[in-house]
Write a protein that holds these residues in place. Structure first.
Motif, PDB file in Angstrom:
ATOM      1  N   MET A 206      63.065 -78.914  33.936  1.00 25.85           N
ATOM      2  CA  MET A 206      63.324 -80.509  33.934  1.00 25.85           C
ATOM      3  C   MET A 206      62.151 -81.438  34.233  1.00 25.85           C
ATOM      4  O   MET A 206      62.049 -82.318  33.592  1.00 25.85           O
ATOM      5  N   LEU A 207      61.321 -80.921  35.268  1.00 22.90           N
ATOM      6  CA  LEU A 207      59.915 -81.612  35.485  1.00 22.90           C
ATOM      7  C   LEU A 207      59.052 -81.562  34.344  1.00 22.90           C
ATOM      8  O   LEU A 207      58.471 -82.637  34.211  1.00 22.90           O
ATOM      9  N   GLU A 208      59.140 -80.572  33.603  1.00 23.29           N
ATOM     10  CA  GLU A 208      58.255 -80.481  32.339  1.00 23.29           C
ATOM     11  C   GLU A 208      58.684 -81.447  31.263  1.00 23.29           C
ATOM     12  O   GLU A 208      58.087 -82.084  30.573  1.00 23.29           O
ATOM     13  N   VAL A 209      60.018 -81.437  31.178  1.00 21.04           N
ATOM     14  CA  VAL A 209      60.622 -82.439  30.166  1.00 21.04           C
ATOM     15  C   VAL A 209      60.412 -83.826  30.390  1.00 21.04           C
ATOM     16  O   VAL A 209      60.072 -84.649  29.606  1.00 21.04           O
ATOM     17  N   LEU A 210      60.653 -84.213  31.858  1.00 21.63           N
ATOM     18  CA  LEU A 210      60.609 -85.705  32.305  1.00 21.63           C
ATOM     19  C   LEU A 210      59.119 -86.002  31.841  1.00 21.63           C
ATOM     20  O   LEU A 210      59.259 -87.340  32.041  1.00 21.63           O
ATOM     21  N   ARG A 211      58.289 -85.432  31.876  1.00 23.76           N
ATOM     22  CA  ARG A 211      56.786 -85.608  31.591  1.00 23.76           C
ATOM     23  C   ARG A 211      56.474 -86.108  30.209  1.00 23.76           C
ATOM     24  O   ARG A 211      55.538 -86.465  29.838  1.00 23.76           O
ATOM     25  N   GLN A 212      57.473 -85.674  29.338  1.00 28.52           N
ATOM     26  CA  GLN A 212      57.058 -85.894  27.977  1.00 28.52           C
ATOM     27  C   GLN A 212      57.436 -87.273  27.242  1.00 28.52           C
ATOM     28  O   GLN A 212      57.916 -88.073  27.982  1.00 28.52           O
ATOM     29  N   ASP A 213      56.826 -87.580  26.249  1.00 30.39           N
ATOM     30  CA  ASP A 213      56.608 -88.939  25.520  1.00 30.39           C
ATOM     31  C   ASP A 213      58.029 -89.312  25.414  1.00 30.39           C
ATOM     32  O   ASP A 213      58.110 -90.699  25.290  1.00 30.39           O
ATOM     33  N   PHE A 214      58.931 -88.786  24.605  1.00 30.81           N
ATOM     34  CA  PHE A 214      60.255 -89.063  24.556  1.00 30.81           C
ATOM     35  C   PHE A 214      61.164 -89.731  25.653  1.00 30.81           C
ATOM     36  O   PHE A 214      61.882 -90.574  25.394  1.00 30.81           O
ATOM     37  N   ILE A 215      60.665 -89.167  26.641  1.00 31.40           N
ATOM     38  CA  ILE A 215      61.576 -89.465  28.082  1.00 31.40           C
ATOM     39  C   ILE A 215      61.189 -90.870  28.420  1.00 31.40           C
ATOM     40  O   ILE A 215      61.717 -91.924  28.682  1.00 31.40           O
ATOM     41  N   ARG A 216      59.438 -91.146  28.404  1.00 27.06           N
ATOM     42  CA  ARG A 216      58.941 -92.464  28.533  1.00 27.06           C
ATOM     43  C   ARG A 216      59.481 -93.438  27.622  1.00 27.06           C
ATOM     44  O   ARG A 216      59.760 -94.686  27.827  1.00 27.06           O
ATOM     45  N   THR A 217      59.860 -93.040  26.390  1.00 24.36           N
ATOM     46  CA  THR A 217      60.449 -94.025  25.322  1.00 24.36           C
ATOM     47  C   THR A 217      61.613 -94.229  25.658  1.00 24.36           C
ATOM     48  O   THR A 217      62.066 -95.481  25.506  1.00 24.36           O
ATOM     49  N   ALA A 218      62.585 -93.261  25.902  1.00 27.86           N
ATOM     50  CA  ALA A 218      63.820 -93.703  26.344  1.00 27.86           C
ATOM     51  C   ALA A 218      63.771 -94.722  27.450  1.00 27.86           C
ATOM     52  O   ALA A 218      64.760 -95.743  27.493  1.00 27.86           O
ATOM     53  N   ARG A 219      63.163 -94.614  28.622  1.00 23.73           N
ATOM     54  CA  ARG A 219      63.010 -95.597  29.417  1.00 23.73           C
ATOM     55  C   ARG A 219      62.574 -96.925  29.217  1.00 23.73           C
ATOM     56  O   ARG A 219      63.071 -97.711  29.604  1.00 23.73           O
ATOM     57  N   ALA A 220      61.628 -96.793  28.417  1.00 22.83           N
ATOM     58  CA  ALA A 220      61.038 -98.188  27.750  1.00 22.83           C
ATOM     59  C   ALA A 220      62.157 -98.955  27.147  1.00 22.83           C
ATOM     60  O   ALA A 220      61.970-100.204  27.122  1.00 22.83           O
ATOM     61  N   LYS A 221      63.045 -98.289  26.227  1.00 22.87           N
ATOM     62  CA  LYS A 221      63.936 -99.123  25.772  1.00 22.87           C
ATOM     63  C   LYS A 221      65.261 -99.429  26.250  1.00 22.87           C
ATOM     64  O   LYS A 221      66.093 -99.821  25.878  1.00 22.87           O
ATOM     65  N   GLY A 222      65.233 -99.264  27.777  1.00 26.94           N
ATOM     66  CA  GLY A 222      66.057 -99.503  28.712  1.00 26.94           C
ATOM     67  C   GLY A 222      67.285 -98.705  28.727  1.00 26.94           C
ATOM     68  O   GLY A 222      68.362 -99.076  29.285  1.00 26.94           O
ATOM     69  N   VAL A 223      67.018 -97.477  28.302  1.00 28.51           N
ATOM     70  CA  VAL A 223      68.465 -96.337  28.454  1.00 28.51           C
ATOM     71  C   VAL A 223      68.421 -96.353  30.109  1.00 28.51           C
ATOM     72  O   VAL A 223      67.417 -95.999  30.736  1.00 28.51           O
ATOM     73  N   GLY A 224      69.696 -95.982  30.458  1.00 28.40           N
ATOM     74  CA  GLY A 224      70.055 -95.994  32.016  1.00 28.40           C
ATOM     75  C   GLY A 224      69.519 -94.532  32.402  1.00 28.40           C
ATOM     76  O   GLY A 224      69.415 -93.560  31.696  1.00 28.40           O
ATOM     77  N   GLU A 225      69.014 -94.621  33.853  1.00 29.11           N
ATOM     78  CA  GLU A 225      68.614 -93.467  34.285  1.00 29.11           C
ATOM     79  C   GLU A 225      69.201 -91.924  34.295  1.00 29.11           C
ATOM     80  O   GLU A 225      69.211 -91.074  33.873  1.00 29.11           O
ATOM     81  N   ARG A 226      70.663 -92.197  34.505  1.00 31.47           N
ATOM     82  CA  ARG A 226      71.728 -91.106  34.497  1.00 31.47           C
ATOM     83  C   ARG A 226      71.697 -90.666  33.174  1.00 31.47           C
ATOM     84  O   ARG A 226      71.601 -89.495  32.887  1.00 31.47           O
ATOM     85  N   ARG A 227      71.608 -91.320  32.245  1.00 28.02           N
ATOM     86  CA  ARG A 227      71.572 -90.945  30.788  1.00 28.02           C
ATOM     87  C   ARG A 227      70.535 -90.268  30.032  1.00 28.02           C
ATOM     88  O   ARG A 227      70.493 -89.221  29.686  1.00 28.02           O
ATOM     89  N   VAL A 228      69.336 -90.826  30.840  1.00 29.79           N
ATOM     90  CA  VAL A 228      67.908 -90.218  30.502  1.00 29.79           C
ATOM     91  C   VAL A 228      68.066 -88.792  30.964  1.00 29.79           C
ATOM     92  O   VAL A 228      67.543 -87.906  30.368  1.00 29.79           O
ATOM     93  N   ILE A 229      68.686 -88.637  32.472  1.00 30.09           N
ATOM     94  CA  ILE A 229      68.450 -87.279  33.215  1.00 30.09           C
ATOM     95  C   ILE A 229      69.356 -86.446  32.516  1.00 30.09           C
ATOM     96  O   ILE A 229      68.963 -85.332  32.122  1.00 30.09           O
ATOM     97  N   TRP A 230      70.770 -86.779  32.510  1.00 26.05           N
ATOM     98  CA  TRP A 230      71.667 -85.894  32.043  1.00 26.05           C
ATOM     99  C   TRP A 230      71.994 -85.645  30.621  1.00 26.05           C
ATOM    100  O   TRP A 230      72.563 -84.657  30.067  1.00 26.05           O
ATOM    101  N   GLY A 231      71.623 -86.474  29.965  1.00 24.12           N
ATOM    102  CA  GLY A 231      71.740 -86.707  28.370  1.00 24.12           C
ATOM    103  C   GLY A 231      70.432 -86.031  27.528  1.00 24.12           C
ATOM    104  O   GLY A 231      70.507 -84.947  27.116  1.00 24.12           O
ATOM    105  N   HIS A 232      69.429 -86.740  27.749  1.00 26.16           N
ATOM    106  CA  HIS A 232      68.234 -86.370  26.881  1.00 26.16           C
ATOM    107  C   HIS A 232      67.438 -85.243  27.723  1.00 26.16           C
ATOM    108  O   HIS A 232      67.275 -84.335  26.980  1.00 26.16           O
ATOM    109  N   ALA A 233      67.253 -85.566  28.875  1.00 25.37           N
ATOM    110  CA  ALA A 233      66.268 -84.396  29.620  1.00 25.37           C
ATOM    111  C   ALA A 233      66.841 -82.954  29.726  1.00 25.37           C
ATOM    112  O   ALA A 233      66.312 -82.006  29.222  1.00 25.37           O
ATOM    113  N   LEU A 234      67.977 -83.029  30.174  1.00 26.31           N
ATOM    114  CA  LEU A 234      68.850 -81.788  30.489  1.00 26.31           C
ATOM    115  C   LEU A 234      68.893 -80.905  28.900  1.00 26.31           C
ATOM    116  O   LEU A 234      68.923 -79.660  29.066  1.00 26.31           O
ATOM    117  N   ARG A 235      69.350 -81.612  27.810  1.00 26.66           N
ATOM    118  CA  ARG A 235      69.436 -81.148  26.839  1.00 26.66           C
ATOM    119  C   ARG A 235      68.172 -80.300  26.226  1.00 26.66           C
ATOM    120  O   ARG A 235      68.164 -79.363  25.980  1.00 26.66           O
TER     121      ARG A 235
END
Length: 315
Positions: A206-235
């Motif tokens: 998870m730490l490796e994925v959370l440092r990737q660009d697509f996670i920063r992009t999702a956060r920049a677009k205003g995606v909720g943190e819970r969705r970022v963690i449990w939806g995008h990063a975990l997948r």
């Protein structure tokens, strides 16, 4: 996908063949005469010679192996002399109990381990991360059989909250609540170490994925943190977590041997220990090969699941 599955099944054939060779040679190298051990006080020279002929133990080692392998390929695992029933029937009956124990432990270690790893990574260096890390290190350090005995002393002997052994109550019971009561302690004891391993590696993934660009992009677009963690990063992290789950499935299945002895659980592990003590060669060989084949097939299923998440693996 069909071609990939067929290729993985074909690649499993040499593995299973190697397992049969190793198991057969180990049982053949055990000191002592099996016929003498089986007959006990009736082990006269005539009886020993007759039993050796009946069991085929008077044949050369190579001949005995190929006779046993040929019979197994036709579904004949031999007959247990100590139980006086077909080996395959006994293994299948016992495997259902082992599958309940190991399956429950695997589900626990997968769910709890992944959840702990995700929370730990999301709260890196926070209180939750430190608490989970401490609990994980403690769990990994304690042997499962020792934890099982401590649980028996506390929950069964001292507090009398849970049954001490078996799969069902001797008198009465036999229903689902009775099974769950008997399953709680052995399943928890068996899953603790695997849960710690899954949690640590899930945190790293998870730490490796959370440092990737697509996670920063999702956060920049205003995606909720819970969705970022449990939806995008975990997948994305599951591609790295699934192989760990496959390894831990083997650990749980093999660990069921001593947990079944601690809690007197009527599974394959306890059957194998009893068969070894009685020198029931065919029962030991059949049980080990069957469990090993199940583990190989489960790893193939894990590889297929991983390829569904990451199609690049099939190439």
């Amino acid at each position: 996908m069909g071609g990939y599955i067929v290729k993985r099944l074909i690649s499993a054939i040499p593995v299973l063949f190697g397992i049969t060779v190793i198991v057969f040679l180990i049982m053949a190298m055990i000191p002592g005469d099996p016929a003498t051990a089986i007959l006990g006080s009736y082990a006269t020279p005539e009886n020993v010679a007759k039993l050796n002929r009946d069991l085929g133990l008077d044949q050369p080692l190579v001949v005995r192996y190929f006779i046993w392998l040929g019979n197994m390929l036709t579904g004949d695992f031999g007959r247990s002399f100590s139980l006086n029933r077909p080996v395959l029937d006994e293994v299948l009956d016992r495997f259902s109990a082992t599958l309940i124990l190991a399956g429950t432990s695997f589900v626990l270690c997968a769910l709890l381990g992944i959840a702990a790893g995700v929370v730990s990574a999301a709260r890196q260096y926070g209180f939750a991360d430190k608490a989970i890390t401490f609990a994980v290190l403690l769990g990994i350090s304690v042997p499962s059989f020792f934890l099982g005995m401590m649980m028996i002393l506390l929950f069964a002997v001292r507090w009398k909250m849970l049954p001490v052994s078996g799969m069902y109550a001797i008198y009465g019971g036999g229903d689902l609540p009775d099974l769950i009561n008997h399953l709680i302690m052995p399943a928890l004891a068996l899953s603790v170490v695997a849960t710690g391993v899954v949690a640590r590696l899930s945190r790293s993934a998870m730490l490796e994925v959370l440092r990737q660009d697509f996670i920063r992009t999702a956060r920049a677009k205003g995606v909720g943190e819970r969705r970022v963690i449990w939806g995008h990063a975990l997948r994305a992290a599951m591609v790295s977590i699934i192989p760990v789950l496959g390894v831990q499935a083997g650990f749980v299945l093999s660990g069921a041997v001593y947990i079944e002895m601690v809690f007197q659980w009527p599974g394959v592990g306890r059957m194998l220990v009893d068969a070894i003590l009685k020198r029931d060669i065919l029962l030991v060989q059949g049980g080990v090969v069957f469990v090993a084949a199940c583990y190989v097939l489960f790893n193939i299923a894990v590889d297929v699941a991983q390829s569904l998440l990451d199609p690049r693996i099939k190439t």
